[in-house]
Design an enzyme around this catalytic site. Structure first.
Site, PDB file in Angstrom:
ATOM      1  N   CYS A  21       0.841  -1.188   0.000  1.00  0.00           N
ATOM      2  CA  CYS A  21       0.000   0.000   0.000  1.00  0.00           C
ATOM      3  C   CYS A  21       0.877   1.238   0.000  1.00  0.00           C
ATOM      4  O   CYS A  21       2.112   1.155   0.091  1.00  0.00           O
ATOM      5  CB  CYS A  21      -0.945   0.020   1.202  1.00  0.00           C
ATOM      6  SG  CYS A  21      -0.080   0.182   2.781  1.00  0.00           S
ATOM      7  N   ASP A 435      10.256  25.955 -34.204  1.00  0.00           N
ATOM      8  CA  ASP A 435      11.471  26.157 -34.985  1.00  0.00           C
ATOM      9  C   ASP A 435      11.173  25.747 -36.435  1.00  0.00           C
ATOM     10  O   ASP A 435      10.236  24.994 -36.690  1.00  0.00           O
ATOM     11  CB  ASP A 435      12.593  25.305 -34.386  1.00  0.00           C
ATOM     12  CG  ASP A 435      13.843  25.315 -35.234  1.00  0.00           C
ATOM     13  OD1 ASP A 435      14.287  26.414 -35.611  1.00  0.00           O
ATOM     14  OD2 ASP A 435      14.366  24.221 -35.536  1.00  0.00           O
TER      15      ASP A 435
END
Length: 766
Positions: A21, A435
């Protein structure tokens, strides 16, 4: 006197076993961080601990600390067989859980019926009915629940508590009370809040918890197939050539940089390298997602994990082990899975103190019910419900489960998140800077058109021009030479070759002086006047942003050529998909205005910033950020690295440079800009999934514990609700496996980009 420098920090990865857990993960993380100089993160979903430690701290010290805390640990190395061993262990655990789950499922319904019947209807009892009930329940509450007991006992030895502590106490308490009621008390009263037999409760709780845990492991196995597949694509051995040219088979782990190895048709390229001999068509689909094979010959680079389809190659290793692109991809996936959001770190801290708090709440609930005059059975029922329903498992799974699935879903599509920062930034991004060269365009020059003067033939002009340009290394020269060789084949030799910096090149070909260079300038540097038919075409091409070169023979202009960088076929659709995500697209390039405008028009970007040097791109990002914009930068080159690092979200696209990849937050290995939209979309959905998981987990625990304490939830319902809360988190995260690319959403179906010839523009690299 010089001081002793601190040892350089290193990153270690441990496989941690025995965690059940989020509280377990929080405990292991707390133990590791208690060591001096150690910064550790523990991921419950992947069962991995990633720690940055001082260089002089041995890994064995970390392993010993984890073992002392009650868990198992081993160092994760580069042995490719480790992935197979981990998969086998996961399969073994699933088989064990499945057998226990089937037993619990088979026993639960009759156990429930008899518990209710024998408690509420004494007339249904028969001699020895108590022993029949014990025989029915014993296999489930012993063997079936053994994984919970085992974990609880291990943690009790180390004076700590976890979810399994709550579960075990609840099961044992319900079973013990039921046995006491059956053999000692009068069980003739109705079953329920005032009843006495609760054997259906441990049976149901065990059934629901085993089902939830089994589903969790199944989901982990399904999601982990991508990571194991990524690790499995690499070769396990390699045919290395010695100094005498003889082959020796070796494990891939023994291959060193600089060694040469053989790759035959159908074999996997062992590691990243450079072809030194032979040619082959290489399938790169595993690495880039592209189905089209790529030809590789001497001087070309090849990637480990790709497959040679034709021809024998000799390759020199340039990178090995975790430094290869495949190794870097795997490391990126593992790193992304170990990331935690700030809110998840809070959840882990809560999980660490939650179990002791719940034990206190359960005792207070029991005392409050008894002190207010309620029957002991009612008080006991409420206390058991609190113990069972309060498991913090969902809190511990909320972030790692989603990141685990998302990172592997992305890896299947060539998308790699460097960490949680990329997810967080994706939610706020509203502007994307693109770009040009290598991102929107192919990044390679090619001759697009040729116009010759009257009285000359194209092939004749290309023979002369190609002969001169073949001797030059200029990108434009390589484009001209490549076209000439493709069109006319063998080219004549060139004599008296001379490069003219800034102008072009010249040489003697078949007794004629041939010059090829910039339009408008003669070899002497004086302005050039072209014939009208050539001047008109040159002017038209320049208006489109293409580079124009002139071919002169014996000082007479005989042809003009247009050279350009082709726009990627997917660039326009990629921009459209980004815009569909409500993102403002801006083209920023170091190229000239005419070229930038032509590219923008071709791909559908209206906002254009031309002539931007690397520092200018950073300035643009800073300006947009000062205006309140959240900026993403998409690039691939060294000159894009400052902008990628400065942006809120940096995306390195395609076969980008190492510098660009290191500066980016999100890496796309496919040469397809459309994946940028997919990456942002997946990141946003992952973030939403994490927030949904955490909201559910917090609200569930806040609401469920008071309801259980007030007696509004029976222990059986509490067990089902607790198991379902964790199952919901895992199932919700697993939905990311079905994430669709933006262009494949229903609203995009039927919209097809018309097939057209590539658009070509520009000359300078951005």
């Amino acid at each position: 006197m010089h001081g002793t420098s601190a040892p350089e920090a290193v990153e270690l990865s441990l496989a941690v076993g025995g965690m059940n857990c989020g509280a377990c993960a929080a405990r292991v993380e707390r133990v590791l961080n208690g060591l001096e100089g150690v910064k550790a993160r523990v991921n419950y979903a992947t069962e991995r601990a990633t720690a940055v430690v001082p260089g002089d701290l041995p890994a064995e010290r970390l392993i010993d600390e984890v073992i002392a805390a009650g868990y198992t640990a081993e160092l994760v190395g580069e042995d490719p067989r480790r992935a197979a061993a981990a998969a086998a262990e996961l399969t073994r655990r699933m088989r064990s859980l499945r057998r226990r789950l089937l037993l619990a499922a088979a026993v639960f319904m009759p156990l429930c019926d008899y518990s209710i019947g024998f408690a509420g209807h004494p007339g249904q009892r028969f001699p020895g009915w108590q022993w029949f009930m014990v025989a029915l329940a014993a296999p489930v509450v012993t063997w079936g629940a053994w994984p919970f007991y085992q974990s609880a006992i291990r943690n009790a030895r180390h004076r700590t508590t976890t979810m399994d502590t709550l579960v075990s106490l609840g099961i044992l308490a319900a079973t013990g009370w039921s046995l006491y009621a059956m053999f000692v008390l009068d069980t003739g009263r109705a079953h329920g809040a005032a009843g006495g037999i609760y054997l259906d409760v441990p049976g149901g709780v065990i059934l629901f918890l085993l089902a939830g845990r089994y589903f969790e492991l199944w989901s982990r196995q399904r999601s982990g197939n991508a990571l194991r597949g990524l690790a499995a694509v690499g070769a396990h051995d390699v045919a290395v050539l010695d100094a005498d040219g003889r082959e020796h088979r070796r494990p891939i782990t023994d291959l060193a940089v600089g060694e040469r190895f053989v790759v035959r048709p159908g074999e996997t390229v062992a590691t990243d390298g450079e072809v030194v001999l032979g040619q082959s068509s290489v399938d790169q689909s595993v690495m880039t997602g592209e189905s089209r094979p790529v030809d590789a010959g001497p001087g070309d680079g090849v990637l480990g994990g790709t497959v040679a389809l034709t021809g024998r190659m000799v390759v020199r290793a340039t990178r090995v082990g975790r430094e290869t692109q495949l190794g870097q991809m795997t490391r990126l996936v593992e790193h992304a899975q170990s990331e935690k959001a700030a809110v998840q770190r809070l959840a882990d801290r809560i999980s660490g103190v939650f179990v002791p708090a719940v034990l206190v709440i359960a005792l207070v609930t029991l005392a409050a019910w008894v002190l207010t005059g309620h029957p002991a059975t009612s008080a006991f029922s409420a206390a058991i419900s609190v113990l069972i329903i309060a498991c913090p498992c969902a809190l511990g799974l909320a972030t790692p489960a989603a990141l685990f699935v998302a990172s592997l879903t992305g890896a299947n599509r060539g998308i790699f998140f460097k960490g949680y920062r990329a997810l967080e930034a994706s939610r706020h991004v509203d502007t994307v800077l693109l770009d040009k060269t290598g991102t929107l365009t192919e990044g390679q020059m090619s001759v697009t058109e040729i116009k010759v003067a009257s009285g000359h033939e194209e092939d004749e002009v290309l023979r002369w021009a190609g002969a001169v340009e073949r001797a030059s290394e200029h990108p434009v020269a390589r484009a001209v030479a490549a076209m000439a060789e493709g069109r006319v084949g063998d080219l004549p030799d060139v004599d008296s070759f001379m490069a003219l910096p800034g102008l072009g090149a010249r040489g003697a070909v078949e007794g004629h002086e041939v010059y090829i260079g910039r339009a408008g300038v003669e070899p002497t540097g004086r302005p050039e006047a072209l014939p009208a038919e050539l001047a008109a075409r040159a002017s038209e091409w320049e208006g489109l942003g293409r580079t124009v070169v002139v071919v002169r023979r014996d000082e007479v202009a005989i042809a003009v050529l247009a050279v350009a960088d082709a726009i990627r076929p997917t660039a326009a659709s990629a921009v459209r998909e980004l815009q569909n995500l409500r993102l403002r697209c801006v083209l920023v390039t170091g190229d000239n205005e005419a070229t930038a405008q032509a590219v923008g028009a071709a791909v559908g970007v209206d906002e254009i910033i031309a002539g931007a040097l690397p520092a200018d791109k950073v300035a643009v990002i800073r300006r947009l950020q000062s205006e309140g914009r959240c900026v993403a930068m998409v690039g691939d080159g060294v000159n894009d690295a400052p902008a990628l690092a400065s942006a809120d979200l940096g995306l390195a696209v395609g076969s980008g440079t190492d510098v660009a990849i290191n500066a980016a937050d999100l890496i796309i290995v496919r040469d397809d800009l459309r994946i940028a939209a997919t990456a942002i979309s997946l990141a946003r959905r992952t973030l939403n999934t994490i927030r949904g998981n955490l909201a559910w987990a917090f609200l569930y625990n806040l609401a469920a514990i008071p309801l259980a304490a007030l007696g509004l939830l029976s222990p059986l319902i509490a067990g089902a609700a607790m198991a379902l809360s964790s199952t919901f988190v895992v199932a919700n995260s697993s939905r990311l496996l079905r994430h669709r690319e933006p262009g494949s959403r229903p609203e995009h179906r039927g919209l097809r980009t018309p097939r057209r010839a590539p658009v070509l523009v520009g000359d300078k690299a951005a």
